[in-house]
Design a protein around this motif. Structure first.
Motif, PDB file in Angstrom:
ATOM      1  N   GLN B  44       0.822  -1.224   0.000  1.00 46.60           N
ATOM      2  CA  GLN B  44       0.000   0.000   0.000  1.00 46.60           C
ATOM      3  C   GLN B  44       0.852   1.269   0.000  1.00 46.60           C
ATOM      4  OE1 GLN B  44      -2.712  -0.488   3.297  1.00 46.60           O
ATOM      5  NE2 GLN B  44      -3.654  -2.303   2.383  1.00 46.60           N
ATOM      6  N   GLU B  45       2.152   1.103  -0.176  1.00 45.34           N
ATOM      7  CA  GLU B  45       3.035   2.265  -0.072  1.00 45.34           C
ATOM      8  C   GLU B  45       2.718   3.336  -1.117  1.00 45.34           C
ATOM      9  OE1 GLU B  45       7.276   1.569   0.379  1.00 45.34           O
ATOM     10  OE2 GLU B  45       7.679   3.391  -0.772  1.00 45.34           O
ATOM     11  N   SER B  46       2.405   2.914  -2.333  1.00 42.65           N
ATOM     12  CA  SER B  46       2.164   3.931  -3.364  1.00 42.65           C
ATOM     13  C   SER B  46       0.877   4.701  -3.057  1.00 42.65           C
ATOM     14  CB  SER B  46       2.118   3.295  -4.756  1.00 42.65           C
ATOM     15  OG  SER B  46       1.002   2.464  -4.870  1.00 42.65           O
ATOM     16  N   LYS B  47      -0.116   4.011  -2.499  1.00 39.03           N
ATOM     17  CA  LYS B  47      -1.350   4.719  -2.109  1.00 39.03           C
ATOM     18  C   LYS B  47      -1.076   5.699  -0.966  1.00 39.03           C
ATOM     19  CE  LYS B  47      -4.880   1.341  -3.426  1.00 39.03           C
ATOM     20  NZ  LYS B  47      -5.948   0.461  -2.901  1.00 39.03           N
ATOM     21  N   LEU B  48      -0.246   5.271  -0.024  1.00 41.17           N
ATOM     22  CA  LEU B  48       0.111   6.146   1.089  1.00 41.17           C
ATOM     23  C   LEU B  48       0.840   7.394   0.578  1.00 41.17           C
ATOM     24  CD1 LEU B  48       0.455   6.800   4.107  1.00 41.17           C
ATOM     25  CD2 LEU B  48       2.456   5.300   4.124  1.00 41.17           C
ATOM     26  N   ARG B  49       1.773   7.189  -0.335  1.00 39.66           N
ATOM     27  CA  ARG B  49       2.502   8.318  -0.931  1.00 39.66           C
ATOM     28  C   ARG B  49       1.540   9.262  -1.652  1.00 39.66           C
ATOM     29  NH1 ARG B  49       7.857   8.292  -1.116  1.00 39.66           N
ATOM     30  NH2 ARG B  49       8.946   6.353  -0.647  1.00 39.66           N
ATOM     31  N   ASP B  50       0.604   8.673  -2.360  1.00 44.39           N
ATOM     32  CA  ASP B  50      -0.372   9.463  -3.103  1.00 44.39           C
ATOM     33  C   ASP B  50      -1.217  10.310  -2.140  1.00 44.39           C
ATOM     34  OD1 ASP B  50      -1.247  10.043  -5.720  1.00 44.39           O
ATOM     35  OD2 ASP B  50      -3.105   8.939  -5.340  1.00 44.39           O
ATOM     36  N   ALA B  51      -1.657   9.689  -1.040  1.00 45.24           N
ATOM     37  CA  ALA B  51      -2.454  10.417  -0.049  1.00 45.24           C
ATOM     38  C   ALA B  51      -1.648  11.580   0.522  1.00 45.24           C
ATOM     39  CB  ALA B  51      -2.884   9.466   1.071  1.00 45.24           C
ATOM     40  N   ALA B  52      -0.364  11.320   0.830  1.00 44.08           N
ATOM     41  CA  ALA B  52       0.472  12.360   1.441  1.00 44.08           C
ATOM     42  C   ALA B  52       0.655  13.543   0.501  1.00 44.08           C
ATOM     43  CB  ALA B  52       1.821  11.775   1.831  1.00 44.08           C
ATOM     44  N   VAL B  53       0.876  13.254  -0.771  1.00 44.91           N
ATOM     45  CA  VAL B  53       1.182  14.342  -1.702  1.00 44.91           C
ATOM     46  C   VAL B  53      -0.085  15.109  -2.088  1.00 44.91           C
ATOM     47  CG1 VAL B  53       1.063  13.021  -3.851  1.00 44.91           C
ATOM     48  CG2 VAL B  53       2.614  14.941  -3.673  1.00 44.91           C
ATOM     49  N   ARG B  54      -1.241  14.430  -2.081  1.00 46.12           N
ATOM     50  CA  ARG B  54      -2.479  15.124  -2.472  1.00 46.12           C
ATOM     51  C   ARG B  54      -3.147  15.867  -1.322  1.00 46.12           C
ATOM     52  NH1 ARG B  54      -4.303  13.339  -7.720  1.00 46.12           N
ATOM     53  NH2 ARG B  54      -3.131  11.496  -8.313  1.00 46.12           N
ATOM     54  N   CYS B  55      -2.820  15.526  -0.103  1.00 46.56           N
ATOM     55  CA  CYS B  55      -3.468  16.181   1.048  1.00 46.56           C
ATOM     56  C   CYS B  55      -3.314  17.703   0.935  1.00 46.56           C
ATOM     57  CB  CYS B  55      -2.849  15.707   2.355  1.00 46.56           C
ATOM     58  SG  CYS B  55      -3.440  16.678   3.774  1.00 46.56           S
ATOM     59  N   PRO B  56      -4.427  18.458   0.951  1.00 40.37           N
ATOM     60  CA  PRO B  56      -4.317  19.901   0.740  1.00 40.37           C
ATOM     61  C   PRO B  56      -3.797  20.658   1.957  1.00 40.37           C
ATOM     62  CG  PRO B  56      -6.598  19.308   1.087  1.00 40.37           C
ATOM     63  CD  PRO B  56      -5.827  18.012   1.060  1.00 40.37           C
ATOM     64  N   ALA B  57      -3.542  19.971   3.058  1.00 37.46           N
ATOM     65  CA  ALA B  57      -3.029  20.667   4.228  1.00 37.46           C
ATOM     66  C   ALA B  57      -1.720  20.057   4.717  1.00 37.46           C
ATOM     67  CB  ALA B  57      -4.071  20.660   5.343  1.00 37.46           C
ATOM     68  N   ALA B  58      -1.126  19.200   3.910  1.00 36.08           N
ATOM     69  CA  ALA B  58       0.169  18.577   4.237  1.00 36.08           C
ATOM     70  C   ALA B  58       0.160  17.964   5.642  1.00 36.08           C
ATOM     71  CB  ALA B  58       1.312  19.573   4.075  1.00 36.08           C
ATOM     72  N   VAL B  59      -0.900  17.213   5.937  1.00 35.46           N
ATOM     73  CA  VAL B  59      -1.074  16.635   7.265  1.00 35.46           C
ATOM     74  C   VAL B  59      -0.207  15.381   7.450  1.00 35.46           C
ATOM     75  CG1 VAL B  59      -2.789  15.416   8.703  1.00 35.46           C
ATOM     76  CG2 VAL B  59      -3.391  17.570   7.566  1.00 35.46           C
ATOM     77  N   ILE B  60       0.055  14.678   6.324  1.00 36.53           N
ATOM     78  CA  ILE B  60       0.708  13.370   6.400  1.00 36.53           C
ATOM     79  C   ILE B  60       2.197  13.514   6.073  1.00 36.53           C
ATOM     80  CG2 ILE B  60       0.705  11.013   5.484  1.00 36.53           C
ATOM     81  CD1 ILE B  60      -2.241  11.776   4.459  1.00 36.53           C
ATOM     82  N   THR B  61       3.040  13.078   6.996  1.00 41.97           N
ATOM     83  CA  THR B  61       4.488  13.070   6.750  1.00 41.97           C
ATOM     84  C   THR B  61       4.972  11.630   6.728  1.00 41.97           C
ATOM     85  OG1 THR B  61       4.578  15.068   8.094  1.00 41.97           O
ATOM     86  CG2 THR B  61       6.678  14.090   7.476  1.00 41.97           C
ATOM     87  N   LEU B  62       5.658  11.259   5.683  1.00 43.82           N
ATOM     88  CA  LEU B  62       6.142   9.887   5.555  1.00 43.82           C
ATOM     89  C   LEU B  62       7.476   9.733   6.276  1.00 43.82           C
ATOM     90  CD1 LEU B  62       5.342   9.310   1.783  1.00 43.82           C
ATOM     91  CD2 LEU B  62       3.903   8.883   3.776  1.00 43.82           C
ATOM     92  N   SER B  63       7.674   8.558   6.850  1.00 47.86           N
ATOM     93  CA  SER B  63       8.978   8.270   7.458  1.00 47.86           C
ATOM     94  C   SER B  63       9.419   6.885   7.001  1.00 47.86           C
ATOM     95  CB  SER B  63       8.894   8.337   8.985  1.00 47.86           C
ATOM     96  OG  SER B  63       7.860   7.490   9.442  1.00 47.86           O
ATOM     97  N   GLN B  64      10.712   6.665   6.983  1.00 50.56           N
ATOM     98  CA  GLN B  64      11.227   5.449   6.355  1.00 50.56           C
ATOM     99  C   GLN B  64      11.111   4.202   7.222  1.00 50.56           C
ATOM    100  OE1 GLN B  64      11.850   4.795   3.361  1.00 50.56           O
ATOM    101  NE2 GLN B  64      11.583   6.885   2.646  1.00 50.56           N
ATOM    102  N   GLN B  65      11.039   4.376   8.568  1.00 51.41           N
ATOM    103  CA  GLN B  65      11.071   3.192   9.441  1.00 51.41           C
ATOM    104  C   GLN B  65       9.909   2.246   9.142  1.00 51.41           C
ATOM    105  OE1 GLN B  65      11.499   6.357  10.903  1.00 51.41           O
ATOM    106  NE2 GLN B  65      13.688   6.033  10.693  1.00 51.41           N
TER     107      GLN B  65
END
Lengths: 408, 65
Positions: B44-65
């Motif tokens: 589901q990583e690509s969906k998670l990335r997509d959600a993070a980049v499309r969020c209009p308030a930059a609420v989601i920050t990805l981390s590598q762990q």
């Protein structure tokens, strides 16, 4: 054309707000290995605009709190960000963009993301106390001016005007809001919802001028300082602060001598291409949205990103897939958060399915022709998102009414 | 891939729930983000990335762990 003249393929992106930044980042993170130059006219790190008419008018905010990406994020992606320099000319034949500092930027691909500028009243320049709101500098000035103001006249009853009026009255400033429509937000949302929103503002103490009573004749000044607004119907409203929120126009002056077609925005094909290897995204882009079979130009935050990602993907894939989208926006009106999916403007009919703005919970659906084309809600975010799926699947109005019936 | 969310910035657009419905939902009323799975599987990583980049308030920050 001379696409191979530059040694390394280069994409130039003009406009460094949500659309431009998203296009640059997506190109790089999805595999583009050419040069990426991102050009922004403003001198700030790229920042976000929706808060400018919301939180940023209540409290003094720093530009740093509004930035779109962490410091150095773009540079770490190898994106060459040029801040504080506007593009002044596009030479589409020789495939280069001229910047105001004299730099010529050759490109293989160009993405135009210059957004819109606020419209002004004729002759409101050089009068202090008269504001528009588009940039973070505008917001900082307006925020400070609200601290000192006692009476504000807002000209324009759209989303920007109503949000500014709401922020001002909550800060203890007396507010007169002038809208040429019979109700606030009527053009966007229709008369019934508009009437409910008008009542909401009136209950908060906003005084309204509507229709012919809202036509501005001139600004009254004392020296270079605004002291009021003369209206064409006769009355004058005292004001020590005036905000002009009468809409915006696409920032396309730098493209006028180019070969691109301009008509209320950069006219694009369905894939958002405006010329050979040239694309437009965000507020400035006019394209044909196949889902609604309409020419659209969308000034919404989520569209800026969605359209930018679409174009980045077209560049990487080398295809011409059309950009199909259900527009979305939100607006804060006091405690009420309006959310809308679809294309609500120019609708033929609105049906309020449940609730009212006053209750803080409402769902209304919009028809254009035989189809469901939009949904507006407050306090019903999830239900509204389910209606979005019906818009996306091209539900007919008759089917939509059946769905509404079975939901109730 | 893990992620952090800053709920105080969320504007309730529901973009994340459209992009990655296995990971995000919204609450019924104001639409504020609800996390369904804080440790999404790799597929589901690509969906998670997509959600993070499309969020209009930059609420989601990805981390590598």
């Amino acid at each position: 054309m001379s696409r191979i003249s530059h040694p390394t393929p280069r994409t130039v992106i003009v406009g460094a707000s949500a659309a431009g930044v998203s296009a640059a980042e997506a190109l790089r993170t999805r595999g583009y290995d050419g040069d990426i130059v991102l050009v922004g006219a403003e001198n700030h790190e790229p920042y976000d605009r929706p808060p400018l008419s919301k939180q940023a008018l209540h409290d003094p905010v720093s530009v740093g709190a509004l930035t779109l990406r962490p410091p150095n994020h773009l540079q770490n992606l190898g994106i060459d960000l040029r801040r504080g320099v506007a593009a002044v000319h596009l030479d589409s034949r020789h495939r280069k963009v001229l910047l105001e500092d004299g730099t010529d930027l050759e490109f293989e691909r160009l993405i135009i993301a210059t957004g819109v500028n606020a419209k002004h009243l004729p002759a409101d320049n050089n009068i202090s106390g008269v504001h528009t709101l588009r940039t973070v500098d505008d917001a900082l000035h307006l925020q400070a001016a609200l601290s000192a103001a006692s009476r504000l006249v807002v000209i324009g009853g759209g989303f920007l005007g109503t949000e500014i009026a709401a922020a001002a009255i909550q800060r203890g400033v007396e507010v007169v809001l002038a809208t040429k429509a019979p109700t606030l937000l009527e053009n966007a949302l229709g008369s019934e919802v508009g009437q409910q929103l008008t009542s909401l503002h009136q209950k908060q103490g906003i005084r309204l001028r509507t229709g012919n009573d809202a036509l501005v004749q001139s600004l009254r000044t004392n020296g270079h300082r605004v002291t009021g607004v003369h209206f064409a119907s006769g009355g004058t409203e005292n004001a020590d602060l005036v905000v002009v929120a009468i809409g915006s126009e696409p920032a396309v002056d730098w493209l006028r001598a180019s070969s691109l077609t301009l008509s209320d925005g950069v006219v694009c094909a369905a894939d958002c291409s405006a010329g050979d290897g040239i694309y437009a995204v965000g507020d400035v882009a006019r394209w044909h949205n196949p889902l609604f079979d309409l020419s659209m130009r969308i000034e919404h935050r989520t569209n800026a990103v969605d359209q930018a990602l679409h174009v980045a993907d077209r560049i990487l894939a080398g295809d011409r897939l059309p950009y199909t989208t259900v527009p979305y926006f939100w607006s804060d009106q006091y405690k009420v958060k309006l959310q809308a999916h679809g294309y609500l403007r120019d609708h033929d009919e609105v049906q309020i399915l449940q609730g009212s703005i006053e209750e803080g919970k409402v769902i209304a659906i919009y028809r254009k022709g035989g189809r469901l084309t939009g949904v507006l809600g407050a306090g019903a975010a999830k239900a509204v998102r389910q209606w979005r799926a019906h818009i996306e699947s091209r539900t007919t109005w008759a089917q939509a009414l059946e769905v509404a019936q079975s939901n109730s | 891939m893990n992620f952090d969310i800053n709920v105080s910035k969320c504007v309730g657009a529901g973009v994340c729930a459209i992009a990655a419905p296995e990971i995000f939902d919204q609450n019924e009323d104001d639409g504020i983000v609800v996390v369904l799975n804080a440790h999404p599987p790799a597929e589901q990583e690509s969906k998670l990335r997509d959600a993070a980049v499309r969020c209009p308030a930059a609420v989601i920050t990805l981390s590598q762990q």
